[in-house]
Write a protein that holds these residues in place. Sequence first.
Motif, short mmCIF file in Angstrom:
data_model
loop_
_atom_site.label_atom_id
_atom_site.label_comp_id
_atom_site.label_asym_id
_atom_site.label_seq_id
_atom_site.Cartn_x
_atom_site.Cartn_y
_atom_site.Cartn_z
N ASP A 80 0.82 -1.21 0.00
CA ASP A 80 0.00 0.00 0.00
C ASP A 80 0.85 1.26 0.00
O ASP A 80 0.35 2.34 0.33
CB ASP A 80 -0.94 0.00 1.22
N TYR A 99 -10.51 3.03 -2.56
CA TYR A 99 -10.00 1.67 -2.39
C TYR A 99 -11.00 0.64 -2.91
O TYR A 99 -12.22 0.85 -2.86
CB TYR A 99 -9.73 1.37 -0.91
N ASP A 103 -7.07 -4.55 0.94
CA ASP A 103 -7.75 -3.48 0.23
C ASP A 103 -6.73 -2.84 -0.72
O ASP A 103 -5.59 -2.58 -0.33
CB ASP A 103 -8.27 -2.42 1.20
N ALA A 113 -5.61 0.29 -3.17
CA ALA A 113 -5.83 1.68 -3.57
C ALA A 113 -5.96 1.73 -5.09
O ALA A 113 -5.08 1.28 -5.82
CB ALA A 113 -4.67 2.55 -3.12
#
Length: 564
Positions: free
Chosen positions: A166, A191, A228, A230
Amino acid sequence: MTGPVWITSTPPTPNGDLHVGHLAGPYVAGDVLSRFLRAESRSVLYTSGIDDHQSHVQVRGLKDGGKAAEEIADAYGASIVRTWRSAAVSLDRVVLPRRDAGYARAVQKFFRRLYDAGHIEARTTPLPYCVPCERWLYEAYVVGVCPHCGVSSHGNACEACGRPNDCGDLVDPRCALCGQAAENRPCERLYFPLDPHTETLVAYWSTVRMPPHLRALCETMAADGLPDIAVTHPADWGVGVPVVGFEDQRIYVWFEMAPGYLVQTGRADRPAAADSAGDPASVQFFGFDNGYFHAVLFPALYAAGGRTDALAVAFQVNEFYRLREQKFSTSRGHAVWGDEVIEEYGSDVLRHHVCADRPEGRQTSFDRPALEGTRRHLDALWNGWLERLFDAVESECGGRVPGEEPTGAEWESLRARLLASLAELREAYGPAAFAPRRAVALLDEIVHCVTDFAHVQAHQAQRPEGGAHGRAALAAQLAVASALSAWAAPVLPVGAARLARVLGLPAERPVTAAALEVPRHGRRLARSDGPVFGSVLDYAAAGGERTPETTVSGTNPPALEESC
C-alpha cells in the motif's frame, strides 16, 4: 478449447524500447500460440496495447531532463510497435490509450459502475510524501523494502514476491527522484477491498489453468486475508477519477488495465448482464511479477463489474529472464534491446533462442555468446542440411523436384520418427500444454533425424544403379523440408515462409502430417541468396501471406467467428 480464442500479452510500459527479456516473456510466446491456432483455421484475436499511463513513463521523463510524459510515451510506444514488427510478433490489435477516443470513457465508466455499486470506497491511509520534491509518492515514485519478502520494491507491488503493498507500508521509503527519505502522511484515496471477493476468486482459481508458482501466490494471499487495494493516487498523469472530490487524482494504472483489456476486444460497452455464450476463450500471457494483477485483482474487478465474460481460461506465465545475474530492467538501463539484436541476427535467431531459453517455471539468463551460438546452430544444422539438399537436387535433378517417391525401410523408419515427433510438437504448440522450449527441442530433433538420413542415403550414389534410389532419398528430404516449412512456422515464421517459397508452397500451413509430402514433381526450386533460416528479413519479404501488422484501436476490431 475448440472455439475462437482471444490471446493477450500484457501491454508494455513505454519508458523504453522492448528488450530481449520482454520478447522472451509474453510477446513471442503469445505469437507462437497465435500462429499455431491460426494455421489450424481457428478464429484467433491476438491483442495488446501500450501502457501509456504507467508512472514509470512520467518518472523517465523527469529523469531525462524534465521531458513531458506524452513525449516519452509517444516515442517509445512507436519504437515498441516497430520492434514487435521486426520480431514478427503479429498482433491483430494494439490499443493506444491516449489516441483511442473511447478508451478513457470506457475506463471511467467501468470505475464508476463499481463505485456506484459500493465496491469502491474512500479510505484515509498513510502515503509516502517527499518534502523536497513536494510530491506524493506511489508506484515508480517510491522505493523501499517490501513488507512481505524484505527485498527492495517500488510502491503498490513487489516484483520479487509478486504481492501488493500500500506504499505506506514500505519499510524505509524514499523518493525515487531525489533519493531523500519520505515521510508518511494521511491521504484520502479510493480503495477496492478484495476480501469480499475471496470466495469468488477461490472458485475461479479452481477452473483456470495456471502454473504452481502463481497458484501458490494466490492461495497464500487468500490464506493471509486479501487486502484493500488503492485504485486512485494523487497525480496528474493518467485517466481522471470520475468521482466528486477526487478530481485531483488519477485511476491506478493496474485498475485501468482491466477495462483496457475489454477495449482490446471492442466489448467494453457490453451490458454487464449480457449473454457471453460464444465469446472467445481468453489465454493471457504475462510475467510472474504481473501475476497478482491478472489472477487476483482483475478477476475480482470483473466479478464486481458483472464482466465474467472477460475471465481467462488459462494463464501462460514466464519467470524473469535475467541478464548478468540481474533481471532485465528498462528503467535502470540494464538490458539488451530487441531492435538491436534483430538488426544484427534476424528474428529467426532471436525467436529460436528466446523460445529455447524461455523462463518457463524457472528463471533463465540471457547471454550474448549463447545467442551467437544459436546463430551458428541454425546455420550449421538447419541451413547446412538445406544447402546440401538443394545442391544435390541441382546436380542430380537439374534443380527440379525429382519424380521418384520416397521409399524403403529407412524412409519408413524416418517417417515414423517424424510423425511421433509431430504428435509431441502439436501438444507443445497447443494451449493445454503450451511449451515453446519443448517445441524448439522437437524441431531441432526433427532436423537432426533428417540430417542423419541424408548422410546415410548419400552413399546411394556409389551403387552401380543407385540413381533412382538417390533421387528417391532426395524426394524424402524434400518432403521433410516441406513439413519443416509448416511445422517450424509458429516459432520461425520468417525462415519457414522463405523455405515455403523455395519449395513453391503456401506459408502458414497447419502443423499436421499432411505437410510431410513431396512438393510438386518437376517444380524448380526457387533458391535465393542467403540462408533460409536466420536471414535479416521481415515476414512479408520472406514470402509470408500475412503481414504482421499492428493496428491502432478503432471502432471495428477484427471479428471472432466460430471456427468451421
